[in-house]
Design a protein around this motif. Sequence first.
Motif, mmCIF file in Angstrom:
data_model
loop_
_atom_site.group_PDB
_atom_site.id
_atom_site.type_symbol
_atom_site.label_atom_id
_atom_site.label_comp_id
_atom_site.label_asym_id
_atom_site.label_seq_id
_atom_site.Cartn_x
_atom_site.Cartn_y
_atom_site.Cartn_z
ATOM 1 N N TRP A 277 0.829 -1.209 0.000
ATOM 2 C CA TRP A 277 0.000 0.000 0.000
ATOM 3 C C TRP A 277 0.864 1.259 0.000
ATOM 4 C CZ3 TRP A 277 -1.105 2.951 4.797
ATOM 5 C CH2 TRP A 277 -2.020 3.993 4.585
ATOM 6 N N ILE A 278 1.904 1.267 0.837
ATOM 7 C CA ILE A 278 2.795 2.435 0.897
ATOM 8 C C ILE A 278 3.554 2.588 -0.410
ATOM 9 C CG2 ILE A 278 4.787 3.433 2.102
ATOM 10 C CD1 ILE A 278 3.847 2.036 4.623
ATOM 11 N N GLN A 279 4.046 1.466 -0.947
ATOM 12 C CA GLN A 279 4.816 1.532 -2.180
ATOM 13 C C GLN A 279 3.936 1.985 -3.346
ATOM 14 O OE1 GLN A 279 8.228 1.007 -2.448
ATOM 15 N NE2 GLN A 279 7.850 1.877 -4.479
ATOM 16 N N ALA A 280 2.692 1.483 -3.415
ATOM 17 C CA ALA A 280 1.796 1.870 -4.506
ATOM 18 C C ALA A 280 1.424 3.347 -4.406
ATOM 19 C CB ALA A 280 0.534 1.003 -4.479
ATOM 20 N N THR A 281 1.253 3.839 -3.199
ATOM 21 C CA THR A 281 0.956 5.273 -3.041
ATOM 22 C C THR A 281 2.147 6.115 -3.473
ATOM 23 O OG1 THR A 281 -0.448 4.690 -1.151
ATOM 24 C CG2 THR A 281 0.136 7.000 -1.418
ATOM 25 N N TRP A 282 3.351 5.675 -3.146
ATOM 26 C CA TRP A 282 4.554 6.404 -3.554
ATOM 27 C C TRP A 282 4.737 6.349 -5.073
ATOM 28 C CZ3 TRP A 282 7.685 10.043 -2.150
ATOM 29 C CH2 TRP A 282 8.939 10.177 -2.758
ATOM 30 N N ASP A 283 4.385 5.261 -5.675
ATOM 31 C CA ASP A 283 4.504 5.166 -7.136
ATOM 32 C C ASP A 283 3.573 6.160 -7.840
ATOM 33 O OD1 ASP A 283 6.336 3.151 -6.824
ATOM 34 O OD2 ASP A 283 4.885 1.521 -7.082
ATOM 35 N N ASN A 284 2.512 6.566 -7.179
ATOM 36 C CA ASN A 284 1.588 7.547 -7.738
ATOM 37 C C ASN A 284 1.861 8.953 -7.221
ATOM 38 O OD1 ASN A 284 0.061 5.641 -9.241
ATOM 39 N ND2 ASN A 284 -1.036 5.052 -7.383
ATOM 40 N N ARG A 285 3.080 9.215 -6.815
ATOM 41 C CA ARG A 285 3.408 10.496 -6.199
ATOM 42 C C ARG A 285 3.262 11.678 -7.162
ATOM 43 N NH1 ARG A 285 7.817 7.419 -7.110
ATOM 44 N NH2 ARG A 285 9.565 8.260 -8.332
ATOM 45 N N HIS A 286 3.344 11.444 -8.458
ATOM 46 C CA HIS A 286 3.212 12.526 -9.432
ATOM 47 C C HIS A 286 1.761 12.838 -9.783
ATOM 48 C CE1 HIS A 286 7.510 12.829 -10.128
ATOM 49 N NE2 HIS A 286 7.580 11.508 -10.265
ATOM 50 N N LYS A 287 0.815 12.029 -9.285
ATOM 51 C CA LYS A 287 -0.600 12.261 -9.552
ATOM 52 C C LYS A 287 -1.211 13.010 -8.372
ATOM 53 C CE LYS A 287 -0.966 7.936 -12.170
ATOM 54 N NZ LYS A 287 -1.655 6.628 -12.270
ATOM 55 N N GLN A 288 -1.819 14.142 -8.667
ATOM 56 C CA GLN A 288 -2.331 14.986 -7.593
ATOM 57 C C GLN A 288 -3.554 14.371 -6.912
ATOM 58 O OE1 GLN A 288 -2.739 19.211 -8.553
ATOM 59 N NE2 GLN A 288 -1.549 18.884 -10.436
ATOM 60 N N GLU A 289 -4.420 13.710 -7.650
ATOM 61 C CA GLU A 289 -5.701 13.243 -7.121
ATOM 62 C C GLU A 289 -5.635 11.859 -6.501
ATOM 63 O OE1 GLU A 289 -8.097 15.322 -6.982
ATOM 64 O OE2 GLU A 289 -7.071 16.843 -8.177
ATOM 65 N N CYS A 290 -4.529 11.169 -6.628
ATOM 66 C CA CYS A 290 -4.432 9.783 -6.150
ATOM 67 C C CYS A 290 -3.903 9.772 -4.724
ATOM 68 C CB CYS A 290 -3.535 8.960 -7.084
ATOM 69 S SG CYS A 290 -3.466 7.216 -6.651
ATOM 70 N N GLY A 291 -4.819 9.718 -3.747
ATOM 71 C CA GLY A 291 -4.413 9.677 -2.350
ATOM 72 C C GLY A 291 -4.329 8.261 -1.822
ATOM 73 N N ALA A 292 -3.804 8.138 -0.616
ATOM 74 C CA ALA A 292 -3.638 6.816 -0.013
ATOM 75 C C ALA A 292 -4.969 6.201 0.389
ATOM 76 C CB ALA A 292 -2.715 6.913 1.197
ATOM 77 N N THR A 293 -5.992 7.021 0.573
ATOM 78 C CA THR A 293 -7.302 6.515 0.986
ATOM 79 C C THR A 293 -8.291 6.457 -0.166
ATOM 80 O OG1 THR A 293 -7.946 8.761 1.629
ATOM 81 C CG2 THR A 293 -7.003 7.355 3.335
#
Length: 886
Positions: A200-216
């Motif tokens: 979950w943490i790694q997938a959220t970090w992989d989307n770090r360049h997307k503004q709308e993609c939050g961890a929740t």
Amino acid sequence: METMAAPMEVTVSQLSCSTTFSTSTMNDTTRQSSLTAVDVRFCLIGTELRHHTQLHNALQKMKMPYVFSDTGQEYNIEDDQAETVFVMAEFEGEIFDALSSNSRHILGTTAILQSAATDEHLPCVTRPLFCRHMDKLVICFTGFLDKAEIKRLVVLVHNMAGSIRKDYGPRVTHLVANSSNSEKYRVAVSLGTPIMTKEWIQATWDNRHKQECGATSEEMLKYKMLPFFGCTLGFVGFTQDDQRHMEEITQTQGGNIETIANDSCTHIVVDENTVAEQVLDYPSKIKVVKQEWFWASIQMDARADEILYTFKMPSTPASLHGTPTLMFSGSKSSRKRRLKDNIAALSSNTDHMESPNMPAQKRRSSFTESASCMSISASSILDCSQTPDSSMALAPEPCTPMEMETPKKPAVPAQPLSKRHMTAMELLQTEINYVKILGTIINVFKEPLETEQTGGPILAQEEIKTIFNRIPDIYAVHCRLRNDVQALIDDYSEEKSIGQVFLKHSADMGKAYPSFVNFFELAKQTVVQCDKQKPRFHAFLKIGQSKPECGRQSLTELLIRPVQRLPSMILLLSDLSKRTTESHPDFRYLKEGLEALKKVTEQINEDKRKTEGHTQMFDIMNEIEGVPAHLLSAHRHFITKIDVSEVGKADSFGEKGICITMFLFSDTLEICKKRVKHSNMKTSQKTFKHIELLNLSYIRRVLDIHETDECHNAFALLCKPPMDVLERTDRLYMFAVSGDENCKTEWLKILCQYMANATCKTDAENFLCKISPEDLELSKSDFDVSRKNKAVRAAKRATKKVSRTFSFNRTPRRGSIQKAVNNVTSTFSPMVSGEGMSPQQFGKMGARLAGTMTLKALSPLARRTPLTPRHLQKSLTMGPSASKKL
């Protein structure tokens, strides 16, 4: 250095402005900057950020001055008058390591874009912050043994604005687990905290360049830890189908499957209803649990605590190991008495056949009692639990608030029971059992679904209301009925009136039952649909079904009991009425009670018919193209339909011979054209097409045309002309029914009846008039024309279908023609014997056969020049006329 507008040298004083760097933190673990009111400059590092237009616009929107630099080293110095914030495209490399080692303010591009989009201040943090995907999240870790791995995950959380707690507390929002054996995991499950995997943490970090993609976000829920994560399950005592089903669920819920003999098994799931006689000897590290643990884990969406579901073998009484030698000892008379007593014990322990006030059994002799102490008694055989607490299990259950306390048993009557008394007690017993079933539905299924569940609600409130519609009302009515009948039986006398009791509660039954029975199919369909689509509800149903009070029956099987109850009560009251003399005071009340219950069932059937009629109206309207919207009305309901075709020379709704479907409603007649289904027909295309909506009051007469050799199943409608037509001559439409004569007769009878209702007349028979075909100038040719038109339309459809399949209008390619010639040559060549022929002669003969279009050319008497492949190609290219010349 250069600014965004043009390359130039810029000093610190030139960058000075009134804009200050916010000292508000993202969370309580982020250290605040010691600077409270200083000028801020942003340094965009790298060539990529020089051309990042979106980033430039965001900084300008926030009125933040910025400069460009390749490495940022010229600003990596202490300055008391200005604070430099470094902006980087990635948090890696030598430049990032050099800046972070000096505890500089480092931001990622996404953090600036997110702050600009929400008009929020940029946070003043000493840790590098790339994005705010984990803003306001407090995370705790458990089950990790590799310190380097957990350190890397902690850094990623900090870079996404999240905070870390070492110990689990009430402020923790998410638990990241690598195992489900820890105490933190168990506490998180009990508190309903989301438990996530490290992915979950790694997938959220992989989307770090997307503004709308939050961890929740919704797409991140797939990284939630599955209930059987890290578990290897084996199954004992289940049927082959049940075990296959549970194994499939195990794999979808993150677990593994192994045989129970494998040492890698962590859990052995046992069906406690079938393995009571087996000895389970497994290592202590393997957890042996009941099947309820399996379904509870899926319902909770987390691994349930095994302590609550540990399987323990039932202790076996010592009497079972003895040899029943005395069971067959003693005299013949004593054995008969024991047999009689055993039969009586079996009868008294049968729940469905027990009578509340049956006479007590005679006391056994001392010899019989001593023998039973040394042998297997009937009660020990019936006691399937065989536990020391079996007496507690047989104790009566406490009553619910709805239920009144059952009176004590009266003294045993001295005289034998009458048939009326026994029938009344049977009626009471069935009522007691029925109330228990209703209580089971409420206590085991309804109330748990309405209460707060671990992992959130299992079903929506609308779904719960649909499934358990009016069950509490039915339960309340029958609790009162049971208590009244119980009080009557406890103080029974032949003069007591049982019919008055049922007559008293019949009105409440009439209010409670119709709504449930009418929508039972919808409730059943909702259960089945939710069972398939929602794994947690599926597990909830399995847990309920495994409980003793359900008797291994599913929820749908229990819900059908109220549908069956009223007919069974009518049968029991009828039996009671037969055993009551006409001179008995209760005879009249029994008859009235029976009539009241029958009226309830009639009301249910009538309401169900109306409900089904309204439901059918929705289905009919969805199947008709161009149907008027006002056809759907609260006062209108569907009656029946019939398929016909138009005949004769009279007026017509369409072309003669087309298939027409008439839908009869309570006050109108919908006439539609029935479409013929084709294989290439669009699935979205509707079955019928609207032609005419004819009010029943516009029909003057229904003409029943006599049957003759030429005229079959024909009738006609004489209708008033439409209001918008100047010519006021009546219209005559003639039809032939696509069915037998009985079908036509029944249809005309129903049509006339509803025509009379629509015109407020009582003489429905006067609408129907019998007439001969000659009076309407009907002949065989009229029916033949209809059949001919129908056959022509069918032929046209077949022609179009063939044309679509074989595109004759297309010109074949040369390569396709040559390939066809070669195929035909190779096909027909084996028919000619090749003995005594040279290869050249054999090839010519094959070419001749390949060019032959009929078997006639194979005859040696046919004088015809064989077509070569070249001639065949030319003939196919030029068409049929040219091939004749060839």
